[in-house]
Design a protein around this motif. Structure first.
Motif, PDB file in Angstrom:
ATOM      1  N   PRO A 147       1.513  11.203   4.759  1.00 49.56           N
ATOM      2  CA  PRO A 147       2.267   9.866   4.851  1.00 49.56           C
ATOM      3  C   PRO A 147       1.921   9.152   6.036  1.00 49.56           C
ATOM      4  O   PRO A 147       1.401   9.637   6.965  1.00 49.56           O
ATOM      5  CB  PRO A 147       3.747  10.426   4.823  1.00 49.56           C
ATOM      6  N   GLN A 148       2.188   7.792   6.009  1.00 48.39           N
ATOM      7  CA  GLN A 148       1.887   6.949   7.132  1.00 48.39           C
ATOM      8  C   GLN A 148       2.817   7.474   8.272  1.00 48.39           C
ATOM      9  O   GLN A 148       2.100   7.429   9.482  1.00 48.39           O
ATOM     10  CB  GLN A 148       2.325   5.690   6.852  1.00 48.39           C
ATOM     11  N   GLU A 149       4.025   7.810   8.028  1.00 54.05           N
ATOM     12  CA  GLU A 149       4.765   8.389   9.237  1.00 54.05           C
ATOM     13  C   GLU A 149       4.838   9.753   8.965  1.00 54.05           C
ATOM     14  O   GLU A 149       5.491  10.414   7.869  1.00 54.05           O
ATOM     15  CB  GLU A 149       6.268   7.892   9.439  1.00 54.05           C
ATOM     16  N   LEU A 203      -4.062   9.452   1.369  1.00 57.07           N
ATOM     17  CA  LEU A 203      -3.931   9.204   2.840  1.00 57.07           C
ATOM     18  C   LEU A 203      -3.592   7.617   3.492  1.00 57.07           C
ATOM     19  O   LEU A 203      -4.280   6.876   2.993  1.00 57.07           O
ATOM     20  CB  LEU A 203      -5.457   9.619   3.737  1.00 57.07           C
ATOM     21  N   ASP A 204      -2.239   7.805   3.792  1.00 61.80           N
ATOM     22  CA  ASP A 204      -1.749   6.683   4.160  1.00 61.80           C
ATOM     23  C   ASP A 204      -1.990   6.278   5.309  1.00 61.80           C
ATOM     24  O   ASP A 204      -1.540   6.662   6.407  1.00 61.80           O
ATOM     25  CB  ASP A 204      -0.271   6.362   3.868  1.00 61.80           C
ATOM     26  N   GLU A 205      -2.909   5.028   5.749  1.00 60.49           N
ATOM     27  CA  GLU A 205      -3.284   4.641   7.305  1.00 60.49           C
ATOM     28  C   GLU A 205      -3.443   5.825   8.056  1.00 60.49           C
ATOM     29  O   GLU A 205      -3.210   5.926   9.223  1.00 60.49           O
ATOM     30  CB  GLU A 205      -2.102   3.797   7.791  1.00 60.49           C
ATOM     31  N   PRO A 206      -4.782   6.757   7.722  1.00 56.14           N
ATOM     32  CA  PRO A 206      -4.967   7.892   8.397  1.00 56.14           C
ATOM     33  C   PRO A 206      -5.588   7.637   9.641  1.00 56.14           C
ATOM     34  O   PRO A 206      -5.666   8.471  10.606  1.00 56.14           O
ATOM     35  CB  PRO A 206      -6.120   8.629   7.528  1.00 56.14           C
ATOM     36  N   LYS A 221       0.806  -1.176  -0.198  1.00 55.51           N
ATOM     37  CA  LYS A 221      -0.004  -0.237  -0.035  1.00 55.51           C
ATOM     38  C   LYS A 221       0.765   1.243  -0.102  1.00 55.51           C
ATOM     39  O   LYS A 221       0.504   2.166  -0.774  1.00 55.51           O
ATOM     40  CB  LYS A 221      -0.877  -0.016   1.229  1.00 55.51           C
ATOM     41  N   THR A 222       1.768   1.273   0.934  1.00 56.36           N
ATOM     42  CA  THR A 222       2.487   2.541   0.928  1.00 56.36           C
ATOM     43  C   THR A 222       3.485   2.931  -0.312  1.00 56.36           C
ATOM     44  O   THR A 222       3.552   3.885  -0.540  1.00 56.36           O
ATOM     45  CB  THR A 222       3.463   2.410   2.275  1.00 56.36           C
ATOM     46  N   THR A 223       3.889   1.663  -0.596  1.00 54.57           N
ATOM     47  CA  THR A 223       4.720   1.506  -1.804  1.00 54.57           C
ATOM     48  C   THR A 223       4.023   2.368  -3.178  1.00 54.57           C
ATOM     49  O   THR A 223       4.503   3.068  -4.020  1.00 54.57           O
ATOM     50  CB  THR A 223       5.525   0.306  -2.319  1.00 54.57           C
TER      51      THR A 223
HETATM   52 MG    MG Z   1       2.149   0.968   4.736  1.00 56.74          MG
END
Ligand code: MG
Ligand code: ADP
Length: 289
Positions: A78-80, A154-157, A40-42
């Motif tokens: 971003p996720q982080e 939105l990555d894992e919001p 997902k993040t990639t």
């Molecule tokens: Mg991820």
């Protein structure tokens, strides 16, 4: 307005994180569901133009995502995400606004508007380190909205939000999808169940399912069973089958199982949920930690 992913691929040394993924996104909310490590993040970082694909491409209304024009229509959480703990919520947004190229006055005005929109006006002059997880997450979304983007990633919001914050977040996202392409990733089933018009199920770098909730649940229609059995049979069934629910009831056990055929004589078919589907696809992987 359309965002086209065309055989998008990312290969790290010996790992294919995203594998020839193709699809077209139109305005609306898309929920990208997949276990940790699904890619997902990639995928999202390639859509945002931060990570260069090893194959394929991303186009927004015909233009490449590395172009200046795309930066202007993109919002990304971003996720982080670093939150500048010593900044106040308002100062942080103004700062991010100027980084994104807004004139100071516009940034200030936009910050005030967004603080209102994500219901943070009350705490806008408090330091970020004093805000709750949900508040920080909403601030992250406000930051992604500064340039009124047409594409919002939105990555894992919802990671780390409590149930109340989660509900509040969902309501906000639904509104944002009216005239934008919103893509949000999660490994929490209930997030997409409630807000995504279209659900994308990702596994090992590929999209294995895509469609509205009703459609993708059809895959396991007639595969979800419920029965109440004695302890012996329960033990036998749970050894070999996917268990969606297990509840001890006196000297019997209530079981909800996902399997192709009726697991025992007394079993009756139950209506499938997205959680059953997730179990069906990802049983061997980490489920909502
Ligand atoms: Mg991820
Ligand atoms: N920089 C990297 N180098 C090598 N492998 C990576 C790198 N980033 C991610 N991966 C691998 O690619 C896969 C997909 O990761 P990721 O996109 O973070 O998935 P998700 O966001 O769904 O958890 C995982 O197997 C991960 O270990």
């Amino acid at each position: 307005m359309e965002l086209v992913l065309d055989r998008l691929t990312k290969q790290y040394k010996n790992k294919i994180a995203v594998d020839r993924l193709s699809m077209t996104l139109k305005p609306g909310v898309y929920g990208l569901l997949g276990a940790n490590g699904a890619g997902k993040t990639t995928l999202m970082r390639m859509i945002c133009g931060i990570l260069k694909p090893t194959g394929g491409e991303v186009r927004f209304n015909g233009m490449g995502v590395s172009s200046e024009g795309f930066r202007d229509v993109l919002g990304y959480l971003p996720q982080e995400f670093g939150y500048y703990p010593g900044f106040t919520a308002r100062d942080f947004l103004c700062y991010m606004g100027t980084l994104k190229g807004l004139p100071k006055r516009t940034a200030k005005q936009k910050a005030a508007e967004l603080l209102e929109e994500v219901s943070l006006s009350q705490v806008s002059d408090n330091k970020i380190k004093t805000l709750s997880g949900g508040m920080k997450q909403r601030l992250g979304i406000a930051q992604a909205l500064l340039n009124n983007p047409q594409v919002l990633i939105l990555d894992e919001p919802t990671a780390g939000l409590d149930p109340k914050e989660r509900i509040r977040f969902r309501n906000m996202i639904s509104g944002l999808g009216k005239d934008r392409i919103v893509l949000l990733s999660t490994h929490i089933v209930s997030d997409v169940e409630h807000i995504a018009g279209e659900i994308l199920v990702m596994k090992s770098g590929q999209l294995i399912q895509k469609g509205c909730m009703e459609d993708i649940i059809k895959i396991i229609e007639n595969k979800v069973w419920e029965c109440t059995v004695d302890n012996n049979l329960a033990e036998k069934l749970t050894e070999s089958l996917l268990v969606s629910n297990f509840r001890q009831e006196g000297d019997h056990v209530f079981l909800r199982l996902v399997c192709d055929q009726s697991p025992c004589e007394s079993a009756i078919l139950a209506a499938a949920t997205l959680e059953d589907l997730y179990l069906y696809y990802f049983s061997e992987e980490t489920i909502n930690e």
